[in-house]
Design an enzyme around this catalytic site. Sequence first.
Site, PDB file in Angstrom:
ATOM      1  NE  ARG A 163      14.422  -9.113   5.191  1.00 15.17           N
ATOM      2  CZ  ARG A 163      14.322  -9.837   6.125  1.00 15.17           C
ATOM      3  NH1 ARG A 163      15.426  -9.807   7.330  1.00 15.17           N
ATOM      4  NH2 ARG A 163      13.565 -10.750   6.060  1.00 15.17           N
ATOM      5  CE1 TYR A 175      18.690 -10.149  -4.811  1.00 17.55           C
ATOM      6  CE2 TYR A 175      17.188 -10.028  -2.900  1.00 17.55           C
ATOM      7  CZ  TYR A 175      17.410 -10.541  -4.134  1.00 17.55           C
ATOM      8  OH  TYR A 175      16.386 -10.939  -4.728  1.00 17.55           O
ATOM      9  N   GLY A 224      16.928  -5.492   1.210  1.00 15.34           N
ATOM     10  CA  GLY A 224      16.740  -4.930   2.469  1.00 15.34           C
ATOM     11  C   GLY A 224      18.070  -4.714   3.053  1.00 15.34           C
ATOM     12  CG  HIS A 258       7.360  -6.192   7.969  1.00 21.18           C
ATOM     13  ND1 HIS A 258       7.662  -7.620   7.824  1.00 21.18           N
ATOM     14  CD2 HIS A 258       7.467  -5.859   6.470  1.00 21.18           C
ATOM     15  CE1 HIS A 258       8.180  -8.208   6.558  1.00 21.18           C
ATOM     16  NE2 HIS A 258       7.820  -7.133   5.896  1.00 21.18           N
ATOM     17  CB  THR A 288       3.359  -8.064  -2.394  1.00 20.97           C
ATOM     18  OG1 THR A 288       4.531  -7.847  -1.727  1.00 20.97           O
ATOM     19  CG2 THR A 288       3.028  -7.722  -4.040  1.00 20.97           C
ATOM     20  N   GLY A 341      -7.186 -14.830  -4.357  1.00 26.11           N
ATOM     21  CA  GLY A 341      -8.328 -13.905  -4.627  1.00 26.11           C
ATOM     22  C   GLY A 341      -9.648 -13.995  -3.480  1.00 26.11           C
ATOM     23  CE  LYS A 360      11.130  -4.509   4.691  1.00 29.05           C
ATOM     24  NZ  LYS A 360      10.735  -5.911   4.504  1.00 29.05           N
ATOM     25  CB  SER A 416      10.033 -11.860   4.997  1.00 23.27           C
ATOM     26  OG  SER A 416      10.293 -10.533   5.554  1.00 23.27           O
ATOM     27  CB  ALA A 417       8.452 -14.476   1.649  1.00 21.59           C
ATOM     28  CB  CYS A 418       3.906 -14.606   5.163  1.00 31.26           C
ATOM     29  SG  CYS A 418       5.261 -15.724   5.701  1.00 31.26           S
ATOM     30  N   GLY A 419       2.754 -13.059   2.231  1.00 29.78           N
ATOM     31  CA  GLY A 419       1.723 -12.488   1.396  1.00 29.78           C
ATOM     32  C   GLY A 419       0.956 -11.127   1.562  1.00 29.78           C
ATOM     33  CG  ASN A 428      14.502 -13.173  -1.537  1.00 30.09           C
ATOM     34  OD1 ASN A 428      13.336 -12.764  -1.016  1.00 30.09           O
ATOM     35  ND2 ASN A 428      15.278 -12.414  -1.010  1.00 30.09           N
ATOM     36  CB  ALA A 429      13.696 -14.136  -8.148  1.00 33.22           C
ATOM     37  NE  ARG A 430      12.358 -10.301  -1.850  1.00 33.84           N
ATOM     38  CZ  ARG A 430      11.317  -9.913  -0.958  1.00 33.84           C
ATOM     39  NH1 ARG A 430      10.301  -9.209  -1.136  1.00 33.84           N
ATOM     40  NH2 ARG A 430      11.219 -10.882  -0.178  1.00 33.84           N
ATOM     41  CG  ASP A 435       7.737  -4.511   2.755  1.00 31.84           C
ATOM     42  OD1 ASP A 435       7.167  -5.800   3.027  1.00 31.84           O
ATOM     43  OD2 ASP A 435       8.927  -4.268   3.050  1.00 31.84           O
TER      44      ASP A 435
HETATM   45  P1  GTP Z   1       7.906  -9.453   1.630  1.00 29.20           P
HETATM   46  O1  GTP Z   1       8.293  -8.678   0.458  1.00 29.20           O
HETATM   47  O2  GTP Z   1       9.147 -10.450   1.777  1.00 29.20           O
HETATM   48  O3  GTP Z   1       7.805  -8.694   2.770  1.00 29.20           O
HETATM   49  O4  GTP Z   1       6.798 -10.524   1.490  1.00 29.20           O
HETATM   50  P2  GTP Z   1       5.244 -10.457   1.255  1.00 29.20           P
HETATM   51  O5  GTP Z   1       4.463 -10.670   2.614  1.00 29.20           O
HETATM   52  O6  GTP Z   1       4.631  -9.323   0.682  1.00 29.20           O
HETATM   53  O7  GTP Z   1       4.809 -11.824   0.599  1.00 29.20           O
HETATM   54  P3  GTP Z   1       4.048 -12.016  -0.707  1.00 29.20           P
HETATM   55  O8  GTP Z   1       2.809 -11.299  -1.008  1.00 29.20           O
HETATM   56  O9  GTP Z   1       5.137 -11.641  -2.103  1.00 29.20           O
HETATM   57  O10 GTP Z   1       4.093 -13.614  -1.018  1.00 29.20           O
HETATM   58  C1  GTP Z   1       5.100 -14.475  -1.003  1.00 29.20           C
HETATM   59  C2  GTP Z   1       4.573 -15.651  -1.213  1.00 29.20           C
HETATM   60  O11 GTP Z   1       3.619 -16.305  -0.569  1.00 29.20           O
HETATM   61  C3  GTP Z   1       4.632 -15.958  -2.893  1.00 29.20           C
HETATM   62  O12 GTP Z   1       5.082 -16.989  -3.309  1.00 29.20           O
HETATM   63  C4  GTP Z   1       3.128 -16.253  -2.908  1.00 29.20           C
HETATM   64  O13 GTP Z   1       2.622 -16.820  -4.023  1.00 29.20           O
HETATM   65  C5  GTP Z   1       2.637 -16.907  -1.814  1.00 29.20           C
HETATM   66  N1  GTP Z   1       1.330 -16.604  -1.155  1.00 29.20           N
HETATM   67  C6  GTP Z   1       0.530 -15.309  -1.111  1.00 29.20           C
HETATM   68  N2  GTP Z   1      -0.524 -15.241  -0.628  1.00 29.20           N
HETATM   69  C7  GTP Z   1      -0.950 -16.640  -0.529  1.00 29.20           C
HETATM   70  C8  GTP Z   1      -2.217 -17.206  -0.475  1.00 29.20           C
HETATM   71  O14 GTP Z   1      -3.107 -16.786  -0.171  1.00 29.20           O
HETATM   72  N3  GTP Z   1      -1.939 -18.723  -0.246  1.00 29.20           N
HETATM   73  C9  GTP Z   1      -0.948 -19.230  -0.436  1.00 29.20           C
HETATM   74  N4  GTP Z   1      -0.856 -20.672  -0.424  1.00 29.20           N
HETATM   75  N5  GTP Z   1       0.272 -18.868  -0.941  1.00 29.20           N
HETATM   76  C10 GTP Z   1       0.313 -17.514  -0.805  1.00 29.20           C
HETATM   77  C1  SPV Z   2      11.304  -8.626   3.573  1.00 28.19           C
HETATM   78  O1  SPV Z   2      12.092  -9.448   3.492  1.00 28.19           O
HETATM   79  O2  SPV Z   2      10.467  -8.456   4.145  1.00 28.19           O
HETATM   80  C2  SPV Z   2      11.458  -7.821   2.308  1.00 28.19           C
HETATM   81  C3  SPV Z   2      12.531  -7.810   1.367  1.00 28.19           C
HETATM   82  O3  SPV Z   2      10.315  -7.077   2.095  1.00 28.19           O
HETATM   83  S1  SPV Z   2      13.780  -6.790   1.642  1.00 28.19           S
HETATM   84  O4  SPV Z   2      13.481  -5.618   1.200  1.00 28.19           O
HETATM   85  O5  SPV Z   2      15.049  -7.639   1.236  1.00 28.19           O
HETATM   86  O6  SPV Z   2      13.771  -7.041   3.344  1.00 28.19           O
HETATM   87 MN    MN Z   3       8.990  -7.132   3.891  1.00 32.29          MN
END
Ligand code: GTP
Ligand code: SPV
Ligand code: MN
Length: 600
Positions: free
Chosen positions: A73, A213, A215, A242, A269, A508, A222, A264-267, A379-381, A289
């Site tokens: 994004r 790409y 979002g 979100h 999923t 887990g 988004k 984003s990418a903080c856990g 940010n590979a998805r 999400d």
């Molecule tokens: P978006 O799709 O961008 O909105 O992201 P998201 O919030 O769904 O993030 P996602 O669950 O894909 O996690 C992103 C990254 O965080 C990955 O590389 C995970 O391995 C890492 N991660 C997720 N949960 C944990 C955790 O409990 N501990 C640690 N150390 N890393 C984590």
């Molecule tokens: C985010 O960035 O929070 C995502 C990926 O979930 S995207 O759909 O590109 O916004």
């Molecule tokens: Mn997201």
Amino acid sequence: MAEVVTRNKKLLDWVNEVKELCTPKEVHWCDGSEAEKALLIERMLETKTLKKLNPQKRPDSYWAGSDPRDVARVEDRTFICSERESDAGPSNNWREPSEMRETLKSLFRGSMAGRTMYVVPFSMGPIGSKFSLIGIEITDSAYVAVSMGIMARMGQEVLGVLGEDGEFVPALHSVGAPLAEGQTDVPWPCNPDNRYIVHFPETREIWSYGSGYGGNALLGKKCLALRIASVVARDEGWLAEHMLILKLTSPQGVVKYVAGAFPSACGKTNLAMVVPTLPGWSVETVGDDICWMRFGEDGQLWAVNPEAGFFGVAPGTSEKTNPNALHTLGKETIFTNTALTSDGDIWWEGLSDEPPAGLIDWKGNPWTKDSAGPASHPNARFTVSVTNGPSIAPEWEDPRGVPISAILFGGRRASLVPLVTEARDWEHGVFLGSVLASETTAAADGKVGNLRRDPFAMLPFCGYNMADYFGHWLKIGAGADQSKLPKIFLVNWFRRSEQGKFLWPGYGDNARVLEWVAKRVDGSVGYQENALGRVPEPGGINTDGLSITDEALEELVRVDGELLSDEVASIREHYSQFGEKLPEALAKQLSILAEAASKS
Ligand code: GTP
Ligand code: SPV
Ligand code: MN
């Protein structure tokens, strides 16, 4: 393929208008059928946009490699064009709407030359639910059309519900790469120097130019389900967030639904699909999400996942960290910007400890451990249907949604923020959400690892003034039956030791925190109070089977006095950008924290 039919005049007029403006070589109305998906995939195999993966390893799955300049994004190219600048607020990029319209019209003029223009009808939320929003994306990207078919309910059925005079959000998308007569296409057309992701909140329109790409281009996600929907939610008295949604079942069979906002990418999923290490507990996925919440007649807050697919971060996903995700990806998945193995499968950092020999990196070059940069883009998805997932809750598409008992806010904080903190009440919870901070990730263009405030994990996604959004959250709470409001918690899986190691095993084991949350909702476990809120007492978190020292556990819930003073100063600065608009209740919460900090 069946002939797509609509008599919706507004839609027919708009499609004609766009066709005249963008001058595509043909128009294709998407019906959402399997035959259509096969045709579009065939086209993308020809243009080398997609590569077919080894069907023995991963049936019906494909790999795409984006232009290396179009990988995430683009927040600095995302605009909220409200009539008044103050309605976009200090955290959004604003442009005067009529000026922006002129800019966009000249960009889109002829932008689809030589390409097919796909008309993609989609529904965010179950088709026909009174809470769903219909959008029509017009795009010149087959990759986007196919991805939209996975991420949302898409096709003829949506037009059926739209009827002759139904309302929809027009969402126009072009990769911004017209083809001259006889010019051959590139695998990932885009226009990276000229990207515009634009929202007109009053007229509920989306225009996106130059990127293919995520979002930036899959406009239901988004752009519609968060930025436009947040404005609709403000006007109609609900919440567009979100957030993940999960179903937690205790060993006694008691079910609780939990929502969670992490940047984003903080856990999200990962938590939505978590396999608890605690015996007897189970987690099922409702969404990973986006979450729309509104009060039901029973006074509880009910949540719906408006999406139909996962667009999830690949790196870090493994049999150990997220087995449910891996099983979801076993077939019928599109991978973008992962590495490729020599036997036609995919790989990314974290999938296995050792990279297999003979890898091709995300840019298509041979890769070894000595190569510069990772094999897979950070940010590979993966793009895959929700229904592929083994962890999906049976009620995931119930149009009424699921009743939420707890809301989590979380971010990547190396220090200060405890593993889990319960807010004292809704207002305090809104305060904690409004000051949420996290280290930046590869999900957006820009530097990774910078700590920034990301209120409610909505900084890039709130379609109006963030201070008004805080006010909306306060209003939602004030108008509710207090006994039925979800409890609010702040969590942090990312606290580090002085040596820089994660103090908490995460993944887990995060179910141990979910257990504490569930018990706090029931009032069956105690807490201790600190300056930030309520944290577990010693022994409060179940550590059976976990090798973690008492000292580490203590450290995980400790709030350092000096760091807290710095935090108060930083929150003051964060709040100052909102000026007069900052709700008084939040200023009051900040002085309570400042007072507590001065004593700690
Ligand atoms: P978006 O799709 O961008 O909105 O992201 P998201 O919030 O769904 O993030 P996602 O669950 O894909 O996690 C992103 C990254 O965080 C990955 O590389 C995970 O391995 C890492 N991660 C997720 N949960 C944990 C955790 O409990 N501990 C640690 N150390 N890393 C984590
Ligand atoms: C985010 O960035 O929070 C995502 C990926 O979930 S995207 O759909 O590109 O916004
Ligand atoms: Mn997201």
